[in-house]
Write a protein that holds these residues in place. Sequence first.
Motif, mmCIF file in Angstrom:
data_model
loop_
_atom_site.group_PDB
_atom_site.id
_atom_site.type_symbol
_atom_site.label_atom_id
_atom_site.label_comp_id
_atom_site.label_asym_id
_atom_site.label_seq_id
_atom_site.Cartn_x
_atom_site.Cartn_y
_atom_site.Cartn_z
ATOM 1 N N ASP A 100 0.832 -1.196 0.000
ATOM 2 C CA ASP A 100 0.000 0.000 0.000
ATOM 3 C C ASP A 100 0.872 1.254 0.000
ATOM 4 O OD1 ASP A 100 -2.981 0.900 0.588
ATOM 5 O OD2 ASP A 100 -1.681 2.154 1.846
ATOM 6 N N PRO A 101 0.408 2.351 -0.643
ATOM 7 C CA PRO A 101 1.233 3.582 -0.644
ATOM 8 C C PRO A 101 1.542 4.105 0.752
ATOM 9 C CG PRO A 101 -0.980 3.985 -1.524
ATOM 10 C CD PRO A 101 -0.805 2.518 -1.454
ATOM 11 N N GLY A 102 0.801 3.662 1.747
ATOM 12 C CA GLY A 102 1.115 4.014 3.126
ATOM 13 C C GLY A 102 1.645 2.833 3.914
ATOM 14 N N GLY A 103 2.094 1.781 3.214
ATOM 15 C CA GLY A 103 2.517 0.553 3.866
ATOM 16 C C GLY A 103 4.008 0.444 4.099
ATOM 17 N N THR A 125 -7.467 13.833 -6.435
ATOM 18 C CA THR A 125 -8.489 14.721 -6.991
ATOM 19 C C THR A 125 -8.996 15.702 -5.939
ATOM 20 O OG1 THR A 125 -10.184 13.071 -6.484
ATOM 21 C CG2 THR A 125 -9.214 13.020 -8.694
ATOM 22 N N GLU A 126 -8.713 15.440 -4.685
ATOM 23 C CA GLU A 126 -9.082 16.344 -3.601
ATOM 24 C C GLU A 126 -7.885 16.523 -2.674
ATOM 25 O OE1 GLU A 126 -12.470 14.919 -1.560
ATOM 26 O OE2 GLU A 126 -13.815 15.025 -3.294
ATOM 27 N N GLY A 127 -7.631 17.752 -2.259
ATOM 28 C CA GLY A 127 -6.532 18.012 -1.355
ATOM 29 C C GLY A 127 -5.190 17.930 -2.062
ATOM 30 N N SER A 128 -4.138 17.762 -1.296
ATOM 31 C CA SER A 128 -2.782 17.709 -1.829
ATOM 32 C C SER A 128 -2.202 16.320 -1.649
ATOM 33 C CB SER A 128 -1.898 18.736 -1.107
ATOM 34 O OG SER A 128 -1.882 18.470 0.293
ATOM 35 N N VAL A 129 -1.014 16.119 -2.199
ATOM 36 C CA VAL A 129 -0.356 14.821 -2.088
ATOM 37 C C VAL A 129 0.087 14.609 -0.647
ATOM 38 C CG1 VAL A 129 1.507 13.378 -2.952
ATOM 39 C CG2 VAL A 129 0.447 15.073 -4.452
ATOM 40 N N PRO A 130 -0.247 13.457 -0.042
ATOM 41 C CA PRO A 130 0.209 13.211 1.331
ATOM 42 C C PRO A 130 1.724 13.276 1.418
ATOM 43 C CG PRO A 130 -1.442 11.611 0.695
ATOM 44 C CD PRO A 130 -1.075 12.359 -0.549
ATOM 45 N N PRO A 131 2.277 13.816 2.502
ATOM 46 C CA PRO A 131 3.733 13.905 2.637
ATOM 47 C C PRO A 131 4.349 12.527 2.785
ATOM 48 C CG PRO A 131 2.665 14.497 4.691
ATOM 49 C CD PRO A 131 1.571 14.346 3.670
ATOM 50 N N PRO A 132 5.649 12.401 2.517
ATOM 51 C CA PRO A 132 6.318 11.107 2.718
ATOM 52 C C PRO A 132 6.149 10.638 4.151
ATOM 53 C CG PRO A 132 7.735 12.617 1.520
ATOM 54 C CD PRO A 132 6.556 13.425 1.983
ATOM 55 N N LEU A 133 6.020 9.322 4.305
ATOM 56 C CA LEU A 133 5.775 8.754 5.623
ATOM 57 C C LEU A 133 7.020 8.838 6.489
ATOM 58 C CD1 LEU A 133 3.904 5.587 4.385
ATOM 59 C CD2 LEU A 133 2.885 7.667 5.289
ATOM 60 N N SER A 134 6.807 9.007 7.775
ATOM 61 C CA SER A 134 7.920 9.018 8.715
ATOM 62 C C SER A 134 8.500 7.624 8.823
ATOM 63 C CB SER A 134 7.448 9.496 10.087
ATOM 64 O OG SER A 134 8.487 9.406 11.033
ATOM 65 N N SER A 141 13.019 14.473 3.758
ATOM 66 C CA SER A 141 12.770 15.397 2.657
ATOM 67 C C SER A 141 13.201 14.764 1.357
ATOM 68 C CB SER A 141 13.538 16.705 2.877
ATOM 69 O OG SER A 141 14.924 16.453 2.913
ATOM 70 N N PRO A 142 12.373 14.819 0.326
ATOM 71 C CA PRO A 142 12.715 14.197 -0.949
ATOM 72 C C PRO A 142 13.801 14.986 -1.645
ATOM 73 C CG PRO A 142 10.677 15.418 -1.142
ATOM 74 C CD PRO A 142 11.055 15.465 0.302
ATOM 75 N N PRO A 143 14.519 14.336 -2.552
ATOM 76 C CA PRO A 143 15.566 15.046 -3.262
ATOM 77 C C PRO A 143 14.972 16.050 -4.226
ATOM 78 C CG PRO A 143 15.240 12.870 -4.214
ATOM 79 C CD PRO A 143 14.382 12.947 -2.992
#
Length: 755
Positions: free
Chosen positions: A88-91, A198-207, A216-218
């Motif tokens: 999962d993208p949050g997995g 489609t709603e809101g912004s992209v979730p930040p990278p997971l801790s 922080s992404p490159p």
Amino acid sequence: MAFPHLQQPSFLLASLKADSINKPFAQQCQDLVKVIEDFPAKELHTIFPWLVESIFGSLDGVLVGWNLRCLQGRVNPVEYSIVMEFLDPGGPMMKLVYKLQAEDYKFDFPVSYLPGPVKASIQECILPDSPLYHNKVQFTPTGGLGLNLALNPFEYYIFFFALSLITQKPLPVSLHVRTSDCAYFILVDRYLSWFLPTEGSVPPPLSSSPGGTSPSPPPRTPAIPFASYGLHHTSLLKRHISHQTSVNADPASHEIWRSETLLQVFVEMWLHHYSLEMYQKMQSPHAKESFTPTEEHVLVVRLLLKHLHAFANSLKPEQASPSAHSHATSPLEEFKRAAVPRFVQQKLYLFLQHCFGHWPLDASFRAVLEMWLSYLQPWRYAPDKQAPGSDSQPRCVSEKWAPFVQENLLMYTKLFVGFLNRALRTDLVSPKHALMVFRVAKVFAQPNLAEMIQKGEQLFLEPELVIPHRQHRLFTAPTFTGSFLSPWPPAVTDASFKVKSHVYSLEGQDCKYTPMFGPEARTLVLRLAQLITQAKHTAKSISDQCAESPAGHSFLSWLGFSSMDTNGSYTANDLDEMGQDSVRKTDEYLEKALEYLRQIFRLSEAQLRQFTLALGTTQDENGKKQLPDCIVGEDGLILTPLGRYQFAGQMAALCSRDDFLGSFCRYHLTEPGLASRHLLSPVGRRQVAGHTRGPRLSLRFLGSYRTLVSLLLAFFVASLFCVGPLPCTLLLTLGYVLYASAMTLLTERGKLHQP
């Protein structure tokens, strides 16, 4: 799974490899979650390439990995649940990606596994036009051989994920897997929803750890502006690979770099298999196909297109207006406006052109068709869409979509002409083929859409010399300077110039354009209308013949002449198998398709009535059609080419059987394979002359004097022994069947002993 905290990374990798063989799958995933949580990035980066390959399979297709394309929740619910949670993208797997991302690790990806046009460009030391490859090509001492891309962990993961759809072997036909139920398809949908919201912004990278800060992404590596879309041309983008752009450390780009990377990788891996130069070469009938997409591949691309329309249409009205370009907008808003025209349009067009020209003429083309129609209707995925209208009152396409239609003109017009050419070569008596014609006609018949397409064609065909202030313009590609996120150049207000730019960027400036509403295309439409009318008549004839048969089967059906479906295609049609309901569907689809075509191209009722009269329908006193397809000539009824061969496909299928029935039919029916030998029959021997077109049943020998005299002589001899005409006929028939069976066996045995 307990490991010494200070063990060597090589031991960690070896332990995980051993566990992948010896431990159950659920235990493996639990151990991986613990390893990702407990070990630092310095040790995890050594297992990352192995883990990615273990999940998605090897790039050469030898290793299948977790086989996500076959994994379904209803078949393997426990394993499916574990995989979906892990990927999962949050997995946990994405946590590993971000953990390595924070340390700026790089992983080598071989150029040899990239799509053909990209691989060829890099090997020729020409930088591809996509920003995805900029500043990533790693040179080797051997030159073009063994080139690699240096990818960050997120890019490496998404590259493997996207390519697993292409590199893995196609699913076997015997394995009935519904693509939309598979883990891979659902993961694509989850990734799109997460990174292209489609709603809101992209979730930040997971801790990477509880309570820790997000890595922080490159910074973005490409430095390409959101130039006026549709103006780039591949032949003008060739720059030497040594001139790779420098890194742009614009902090604003951090918000969407993962979104852009995901989209670019999906588009490059799934669509960029044909360049404009390659497409032009493929127009030759002798050209060999370089890449053949599968139905599963097309379904995944359709999912991408539907989500991209929803993503682009999620802009608020004030953000979507042209004037918004000059105001300060967020990177995500800019990306929504440019995603489809900047990254998708050209590659999708070439992909569709290839599918329209090379896909088999069977029912599996429905997947390509629906993908195309989904792209043509962005209004279906707009948040303010109205409720769909009824069939009698379809929903009107708003004028606000006119710019999209004009800037995608070839998607509507040239591909529509391509579909006409395909439809004219298919069996429209088949409900599945009739449905495809109906679907296309229904979409293009939406109120105001045909008018917008026609307006776009008028803008393209508008003479350039008529407007003096536009004479100096050249249709060239934009320059590659400035930041990728720099403000857009002033919007081009000249609609004619924008349409011309779109056409020339996709087809080249020397293209030959065939207008959808021109005479050539109208001729094709009239031919299709005639074919539809003929198919309606044929379907009704077959229906009547089936209804009149007491047992529901004709004599030919009793012999085995039934429709046979191979590879999802139809040797003749599927009416015999599906029955009266199939006939009703076919008639309904074709009737509505004909009406939609009449609306789109403003055909008159008189033109359509001529097609019906030309069929020369013959009815008996009960109003039912009794004969094959025929017309009325000066000397009476004449079989049409369709009527002569209405059972040709079924006869060919029967002759191709390997059993005794197939041998028996090959003995009696003339076919190409028998053209070089003599046929044995009670009426003598003759050589098959010339090249026949397929199996056929000839009854001409019944009209010969020799046959008539032989029958009269047989009846006369039988009467001498007090055997009447009916018993004599039965004896003759039985004798012939025994004789033909024996000759069939002898003929087949003779073939086995031939060198």
